[in-house]
Design an enzyme around this catalytic site. Structure first.
Site, mmCIF file in Angstrom:
data_model
loop_
_atom_site.group_PDB
_atom_site.id
_atom_site.type_symbol
_atom_site.label_atom_id
_atom_site.label_comp_id
_atom_site.label_asym_id
_atom_site.label_seq_id
_atom_site.Cartn_x
_atom_site.Cartn_y
_atom_site.Cartn_z
ATOM 1 N N LEU A 153 15.275 0.153 -7.146
ATOM 2 C CA LEU A 153 15.966 1.241 -6.456
ATOM 3 C C LEU A 153 15.592 1.275 -4.976
ATOM 4 O O LEU A 153 16.046 2.146 -4.246
ATOM 5 C CB LEU A 153 15.644 2.570 -7.143
ATOM 6 C CG LEU A 153 16.216 2.644 -8.568
ATOM 7 C CD1 LEU A 153 15.727 3.892 -9.279
ATOM 8 C CD2 LEU A 153 17.739 2.607 -8.552
ATOM 9 N N SER A 154 14.776 0.329 -4.536
ATOM 10 C CA SER A 154 14.425 0.285 -3.112
ATOM 11 C C SER A 154 15.666 0.182 -2.228
ATOM 12 O O SER A 154 15.744 0.875 -1.212
ATOM 13 C CB SER A 154 13.480 -0.890 -2.819
ATOM 14 O OG SER A 154 12.216 -0.641 -3.380
ATOM 15 N N THR B 195 8.078 -7.569 -4.939
ATOM 16 C CA THR B 195 7.773 -7.030 -6.258
ATOM 17 C C THR B 195 7.477 -8.143 -7.256
ATOM 18 O O THR B 195 7.368 -9.322 -6.879
ATOM 19 C CB THR B 195 8.887 -6.055 -6.720
ATOM 20 O OG1 THR B 195 8.438 -5.376 -7.898
ATOM 21 C CG2 THR B 195 10.198 -6.767 -7.022
ATOM 22 N N LYS C 182 3.636 -10.824 -5.872
ATOM 23 C CA LYS C 182 2.752 -10.081 -4.971
ATOM 24 C C LYS C 182 1.497 -10.842 -4.560
ATOM 25 O O LYS C 182 0.861 -10.485 -3.573
ATOM 26 C CB LYS C 182 2.357 -8.753 -5.617
ATOM 27 C CG LYS C 182 3.530 -7.823 -5.735
ATOM 28 C CD LYS C 182 3.139 -6.532 -6.383
ATOM 29 C CE LYS C 182 4.364 -5.671 -6.590
ATOM 30 N NZ LYS C 182 4.028 -4.327 -7.027
ATOM 31 N N GLY D 135 -2.564 -7.541 -12.916
ATOM 32 C CA GLY D 135 -1.747 -8.200 -11.899
ATOM 33 C C GLY D 135 -1.881 -7.481 -10.566
ATOM 34 O O GLY D 135 -2.830 -6.730 -10.342
ATOM 35 N N ILE E 148 3.556 3.026 -14.548
ATOM 36 C CA ILE E 148 4.188 2.708 -13.261
ATOM 37 C C ILE E 148 5.527 1.988 -13.455
ATOM 38 O O ILE E 148 6.256 1.782 -12.501
ATOM 39 C CB ILE E 148 3.259 1.912 -12.304
ATOM 40 C CG1 ILE E 148 3.049 0.471 -12.757
ATOM 41 C CG2 ILE E 148 1.929 2.628 -12.108
ATOM 42 C CD1 ILE E 148 2.431 -0.414 -11.659
ATOM 43 N N GLY F 259 6.619 7.099 -13.509
ATOM 44 C CA GLY F 259 6.399 6.209 -12.367
ATOM 45 C C GLY F 259 7.457 6.304 -11.280
ATOM 46 O O GLY F 259 7.337 5.649 -10.252
#
Ligand code: ATR
Length: 280
Positions: free
Chosen positions: A21-22, A65, A69, A135, A220, A243
């Site tokens: 959704l960024s 993402t 990362k 992660g 999250i 999240g």
């Protein structure tokens, strides 16, 4: 806002990335402030060549993402101290051809938890946290939780991955995901694994027996908003923390870094939460 030859491009790279959704959140902010920016998503598997391309095209800002990362760190020019300590990057800003990497996940990550604890007159200090996963997301959360004074125990499928985080961030213990009794002894459970995320909505990192009614359980993963883990926790009478707002809290510093202006937080929050309704 019209797209023209002066438009600055920002993007998110990931794989998968279609759930993100960024783009709608950042684009709503650009529109509200009439900024000549546009934000798109790229599904990337070849990180090296993608980063070369983004650099060559002088892309202004890159959000990173799952699962890139850690790998992107090889292809940037500078990494700030916090991102270096976390050992993962979720944001890259291009300043005149110099790619600077930072991490805003820890800010976004602890935000929703702090909010819920504050509403109960509590704080993270002294709380025992079971952090599921090892992660980039886990590293960011672990950093933020330690900074707030929590005791952090890692639970991960591959214990050796957890050990590395524990050493790097001076955490308090590491266990396999099957160590139910040790999970039960904590106050807060935080899922940072990709389990439960679309399209694998029927997966969950831990057994229901790990969760007690007095746990605070935070995921999250925000697609779907209510993951299997949160559904189980709710049924157990635990307090659940979604999240969804993590994207907002982590996105505000990204927006401000990329554009140089203050983010229109309420507008970004509104479109983010509206975008999430399709996952409810
Ligand atoms: P991110 O950077 O978003 O945290 P990541 O680096 O790909 O994503 O980390 C994925 C996490 O999910 C890891 O902790 C991984 O466990 P391993 O270290 O054992 O690989 C965890 N994970 C992924 N799939 C899993 C599965 N099927 N069962 C248990 N854990 C899983």
């Amino acid at each position: 806002m019209s797209i023209n030859s002066k438009t600055k491009l920002c993007c998110i790279i990931g794989n998968p990335v279609e759930h993100s959704l960024s783009p709608i959140m950042h684009n709503a902010g650009y529109k509200a402030l009439d900024l000549n920016f546009v934000f798109v998503a790229f599904r990337v598997s070849d990180v090296k060549h993608a980063m070369e391309g983004l650099r060559a095209l002088n892309v202004r800002g890159i959000v990173v993402t799952v699962p890139h990362k850690l790998e992107v760190m090889k292809y940037v020019d500078e990494i700030d101290d916090v991102a270096r300590k976390i050992g993962a990057v979720n944001t890259i800003v291009n300043d005149n051809g110099v790619l600077r990497a930072i991490n805003t996940d820890w800010i976004g990550g602890i935000g929703p938890l702090k909010q819920v604890l504050a509403s109960q007159g509590e704080a993270l200090r002294g709380k025992k946290v079971a952090l599921l996963g090892a992660g980039g997301g886990a590293r960011a959360l672990a950093f933020g939780l330690k900074r707030e004074g929590a005791e952090v125990l890692i639970f991960n499928r591959t214990v050796s991955h957890g050990k590395k985080i524990m050493q790097d961030l001076a955490l308090d213990g590491v266990f396999g995901l099957g160590q139910k009794e040790n999970i039960r002894k904590t106050d807060i459970i935080v899922n940072t694994t990709s389990l439960g995320m679309e399209p694998n909505v029927d997966s969950c990192a831990i057994d229901a027996s790990c969760i007690k009614p007095n746990h605070i359980v935070y995921d999250i993963v925000y697609t779907p908003k209510e993951t299997k883990l949160l559904r189980i926790a709710k049924n157990k009478g635990a307090t659940i923390v979604y999240g969804d707002k993590m994207v907002l809290y982590g996105g505000i510093p990204q927006f401000e870094l990329f554009t140089g202006v203050k983010a229109p937080v309420e507008i970004m929050e509104e479109v983010l939460l509206k975008g999430l309704t399709k996952y409810e």
